[in-house]
Write an enzyme that holds these catalytic residues in place. Sequence first.
Site, PDB file in Angstrom:
ATOM      1  N   ASP A 187      50.667  42.774  34.590  1.00  0.00           N
ATOM      2  CA  ASP A 187      50.736  43.213  35.979  1.00  0.00           C
ATOM      3  C   ASP A 187      49.655  44.275  36.148  1.00  0.00           C
ATOM      4  OD1 ASP A 187      51.280  44.357  38.434  1.00  0.00           O
ATOM      5  OD2 ASP A 187      53.460  44.391  38.149  1.00  0.00           O
ATOM      6  N   HIS A 188      48.585  43.920  36.869  1.00  0.00           N
ATOM      7  CA  HIS A 188      47.423  44.800  36.924  1.00  0.00           C
ATOM      8  C   HIS A 188      47.695  46.073  37.730  1.00  0.00           C
ATOM      9  CE1 HIS A 188      43.476  45.757  35.885  1.00  0.00           C
ATOM     10  NE2 HIS A 188      42.804  44.716  36.362  1.00  0.00           N
ATOM     11  N   ARG A 189      48.823  46.160  38.417  1.00  0.00           N
ATOM     12  CA  ARG A 189      49.187  47.405  39.096  1.00  0.00           C
ATOM     13  C   ARG A 189      49.578  48.473  38.086  1.00  0.00           C
ATOM     14  NH1 ARG A 189      53.988  45.452  42.773  1.00  0.00           N
ATOM     15  NH2 ARG A 189      54.581  44.736  40.683  1.00  0.00           N
TER      16      ARG A 189
END
Length: 551
Positions: A522-524
């Site tokens: 999850d690149h967040r």
Amino acid sequence: MTVEEFKLPDVGEGVAEGELVSWLVAPGDRVEEDQPVAEVETDKALVEVPSSYDGVVEELFAEEGEMVPVGDVIISFRVDEDGEAAAGDDAEAEPEPEPDSPDESASEPTTEAADAEPDTPAGRTFAPPSARRLARELGVDVAAVDGSGPGGRVTEADVRAHAEGDAGAADAGGPDDGPEPRPAPTPTDTGSDGRKSAVSKRGADDGSADAPATPAGGPDPAGRETTLATPATRKAARDRDVDIDDVPTDQTRDGEAFVTAEAVNAYADALESPASTPEPEPVETDAGTEPAVTAGDASETSAPASGDETVPYRGVRRTIGKQMERSKFTAPHVTHHDTAEVDALVEAREELKPKAEAEGVKLTYMPFVMKAIVAGLKEYPYLNSELREDDEEIVLKSEYNLGIAVATDAGLMVPVVENVDEKGLFELADAVNDLASRARERKLKPAEMQGGTFSITNFGAIGGEYATPIINYPETAILGLGAIEERPVVRDHADVASEFLDDSDDSTVVPAPTLPLSLSIDHRVVDGAVAAEFANTVMEHLENPLLLLNE
């Protein structure tokens, strides 16, 4: 002696409804408290529903294949005041297709339950499950409905008439034109007298109660008001798109028609025969002569083509779809690919396999991978976290509970192995094998698929090298494993046997077992650099298995 109603309990966190897959008991069967009475498939797993009473099965209120909301009555039991089975009931008695037959009405006691229906003059209300279900939908007290069926049985038409304020219309004639007509059927009603069916009959006009029940040349429908049949037979009727009240039969039970699954299939086969499907009459149009289009044809313009098969989108399959959709549209996915050279891992497993077999454990590569992942998660905790958007905070999990994706006939399930950091290789192997086996047999409990902090999917067991796995939301990462196979790798001369040496360079290409890795994040929460460093740590432990002794 009382009749106790049993409602579908909450069989899992967040579950609002379930599909009643199969009954494990029949009317007349004696059951004990905690004995499973039905199998229900929720959007999480297939679970067995236990009885809350010692008693005898009185009536089944739901049919196999029916979606039942949590809290709806699904079964009733005859019990005495102490909760024991009613005296005089034979434990070996043959199950009755319809326990609430008219012959029993004079001797049955009043139902005493939290949501029990009030007494009727005969002491009980006789109504099939479909009529009771319709009464609940329309907010009608079924005990207050005057039944027009045999022995005073309440039909669906009676329930509708009562809901419209015309409870006596079926029996009382009008002053001029005879009996007052029943309320017009809704678009979901099919057949005569407004009976409701989950499916429309072939060729039926959704807006007309007088639409022909069968095509010309087909068998004549029986057109009964009520029909006795087992839940399995009713499911067969639904599967074959047949109104069970129209199936001809010579069998009776308690004075009413009794239909078997064989009769349903024979009737459906006759309906589907070419002789029973006439060509539509041509009509004249401005563009020339075209086949007529009936209301039934218009309603089926989007129906599957002949020979196509339709499968209900619900249960586990629907959950997988919703979970994947939520994950993909919520978490921005990035996938990092790398390959570990696992010569030493293959050798370590081969050395440990005899000892594992002696202890009754099947040792695969998965426990080694799980231990390597824990090493990476301890060093890079953001991959073992959860982003809580509403609270605007990231929770770094202190536990290492790894979900293992398992392919089953019903779809992908992810049982969770808890506290991986506290288990040894053999213990992990035993836990994974047990969970995977029970997942394929649909025997997992909902709690065994919850609480994961990181997931693993082993698509290499089927075939393949790399993929882009979808994160098991709300987790923040998932690792995909390719197949361990010999692939060409570049090695220094010092690490290669003499037969592979090439004097022209300091290194050479040799075959070696490798393990492809696909890490989705999850690149967040996780940056690409952190993902690469995590993958490097995992590969380091896989390429040097002795490091796993510290985990």
